[in-house]
Scaffold this active site. Sequence first.
Site, mmCIF file in Angstrom:
data_model
loop_
_atom_site.group_PDB
_atom_site.id
_atom_site.type_symbol
_atom_site.label_atom_id
_atom_site.label_comp_id
_atom_site.label_asym_id
_atom_site.label_seq_id
_atom_site.Cartn_x
_atom_site.Cartn_y
_atom_site.Cartn_z
ATOM 1 N N SER A 1 9.274 -6.811 2.862
ATOM 2 C CA SER A 1 8.717 -7.353 4.101
ATOM 3 C C SER A 1 9.638 -8.334 4.803
ATOM 4 O O SER A 1 9.578 -8.475 6.018
ATOM 5 C CB SER A 1 7.374 -8.017 3.812
ATOM 6 O OG SER A 1 7.537 -9.054 2.870
ATOM 7 N N HIS B 1 3.937 -2.091 3.419
ATOM 8 C CA HIS B 1 4.649 -2.133 4.699
ATOM 9 C C HIS B 1 5.203 -0.755 5.080
ATOM 10 O O HIS B 1 6.217 -0.668 5.780
ATOM 11 C CB HIS B 1 5.784 -3.152 4.661
ATOM 12 C CG HIS B 1 5.317 -4.565 4.838
ATOM 13 N ND1 HIS B 1 5.002 -5.099 6.066
ATOM 14 C CD2 HIS B 1 5.074 -5.535 3.933
ATOM 15 C CE1 HIS B 1 4.607 -6.351 5.915
ATOM 16 N NE2 HIS B 1 4.638 -6.648 4.634
ATOM 17 N N LYS C 1 -2.834 -3.640 7.077
ATOM 18 C CA LYS C 1 -1.658 -3.699 7.946
ATOM 19 C C LYS C 1 -1.720 -2.553 8.968
ATOM 20 O O LYS C 1 -2.473 -2.639 9.926
ATOM 21 C CB LYS C 1 -0.385 -3.697 7.088
ATOM 22 C CG LYS C 1 -0.263 -5.021 6.321
ATOM 23 C CD LYS C 1 1.045 -5.195 5.591
ATOM 24 C CE LYS C 1 1.195 -6.623 5.113
ATOM 25 N NZ LYS C 1 1.029 -6.809 3.666
HETATM 26 C C1 LIG Z 1 0.501 -7.615 2.611
HETATM 27 C C2 LIG Z 1 0.896 -7.176 1.280
HETATM 28 C C3 LIG Z 1 -0.006 -7.191 0.217
HETATM 29 C C4 LIG Z 1 -1.387 -7.758 0.340
HETATM 30 O O1 LIG Z 1 -2.231 -6.928 1.057
HETATM 31 P P1 LIG Z 1 -3.744 -7.352 1.286
HETATM 32 O O2 LIG Z 1 -4.488 -6.076 1.338
HETATM 33 O O3 LIG Z 1 -3.787 -8.133 2.553
HETATM 34 O O4 LIG Z 1 -4.139 -8.188 0.110
HETATM 35 C C5 LIG Z 1 0.421 -6.694 -0.999
HETATM 36 N N1 LIG Z 1 1.672 -6.219 -1.172
HETATM 37 C C6 LIG Z 1 2.566 -6.203 -0.169
HETATM 38 C C7 LIG Z 1 3.938 -5.654 -0.412
HETATM 39 C C8 LIG Z 1 2.216 -6.690 1.079
HETATM 40 O O5 LIG Z 1 3.107 -6.687 2.059
#
Ligand SMILES: *Cc1c(COP(=O)(O)O)cnc(C)c1O
Length: 415
Positions: free
Chosen positions: A190, A218, A249
Site C-alpha cells: 500500500s 489493494h 476498499k
Molecule cells: C486495508 C487493509 C486491510 C484491512 O482491511 P479492513 O477490511 O478495513 O480491515 C488488511 N490488509 C491490507 C493489506 C490492507 O490494505
Amino acid sequence: MSFPESIRSIYQAQLAEIHHAGIFKEERFIHSAQSADIEVEFPSGSDLKKVINMCANNYLGLSSHPEVIKAAHEGLESRGYGMSSVRFICGTQDIHRELENRVTEFLGTEDTILFPSCMDANAGVFEAILTSEDIMISDRLVHASIIDGMRLCSAQHDTFKHSSMEHLEEKLQLHADKRLKLVITDGVFSMDGDTAMLDKMVDLCEKYGAMLLVDDSHATGFIGRTGRGTHEYCGVYGKIDIITTTFGKALGGASGGCVSGRKEIVEMCRQKARPYLFSNTIAPVIVSGVLKVFDILSGSTERRDKLEKNAAYWRKGLTEAGFILKEGNTPIVPVMLFNAKLSQDFSKDLYREGIYAIGFFFPVVPNGQARIRTQISAGHEIHHLDRALEAFIRVGKKYGILGLTKDQIVEKYGL
Ligand SMILES: *Cc1c(COP(=O)(O)O)cnc(C)c1O
C-alpha cells in the site's frame, strides 16, 4: 466514578509526546458521500471546503454508486438491519452463503469465509491453521493486520527482505524441517504501490512444499486484466492457497473481508478462527451491496480499464512535470518528497488549492522516504486529474523541487 489526576497525567504526557514527535493524527471531517468530489471540514470547526479527493481507496469509484446504494436498500428491506448473532449460532443468512460463493468464483479459489473485516480475517487465519510445529515466513513490509495476526498464532515466525526471492529461498531452505511452511505477502503493497512477484513465489512454494498466503486488499477488483487481483496480473490465477481481502476498499468500500482458498483451510477457519466465531459478520445491507458490486464487475471490465487509463495519465503528467515517483503499475502513485516537514507543508498547500492528498512520513514509511501518496480512482474524470496536476505543479514550483533529483531535494530540505 473518578479519574484521578495521577492517571490522567500519564496519558496527557504520552499524548504530548506524540504531539511533540509531530505524528499526532487528526481527523478531517467529510460532510458529503465518499467520492472524487468531497466537502471537508478541516481543521475541525472551519468552513466547509470542496476538494478533489486524491487519497481514498475508492479505486473503482463504487463507494457511492447508485446501483450499489439501491441494492443495499433492497437488502435492508428484505433481510433487515442486523443479525444480533454470530454466524454459527443464528447469524447466517442465505445471502452470506451467496456472497461467499461469488467471491470464490471471482478469485478462482475453492471456498470462501466472510469476516467482519480483512483485519479480522488476518487476525483469525494463522491461528486457525498453524501450530507451534509450523513456520510463517513473511515479507518484511506486510500490512499491520498480518503482523498482528501472526502475533496471535503459536507458529514460529521468520521474515524475508521485501520482495527478495533469493532471501525467501534461503529462508525456505533454512526451515525445510518444519511441518507446514506458510509464505505470506501483500499482493500490492500500500505505501509504495509495488506488486509482489507471485509467479516466482508460487514456483518457490512448489519447490519447497510451502503454502502461499496473499493479502490482496489493494488489488481485488482492479489488478489483472479482468480485475481478479495480483494472482491474475502475475499469471498464477487459481494457484494461490490462501487469499485474504477486503470489501472496504475497491469493492464498495463499506466494510467486511474474507479468507478464500483451499477448502480444508476455509473449513478450519469456520471451525476455529476466533473473529469468525466470536464477532458478528457483515451486516445484510452491506452483503447486498457487495453482491451488486460483483454483478457490476462480472458484467464488464469498464471500470478497471478506466482506472488503469486514469493512473497512467496521472503518472505521465506528474513525471513530465518533474516530480519523482515510486515506479509502479498500480493506482497507488507516491510522489516522493523525502523530507517529513516538506511532505506536511506540501499537503497543506495542496489542500488550500482544493486538493485532498495526505503526506506520509516516518514511522508510516521509512525515515527519509516522506511522500504524498496519491490514489487514483475510476471515479476521477480527466478534469479532476488536470486540476490536481495544476495544483501539484503550482505547489511544486513554490518549493522549487520540480525537475530536481533526490539528492538535490535532500540537499535543499534535508532528510
Ligand atoms: C486495508 C487493509 C486491510 C484491512 O482491511 P479492513 O477490511 O478495513 O480491515 C488488511 N490488509 C491490507 C493489506 C490492507 O490494505
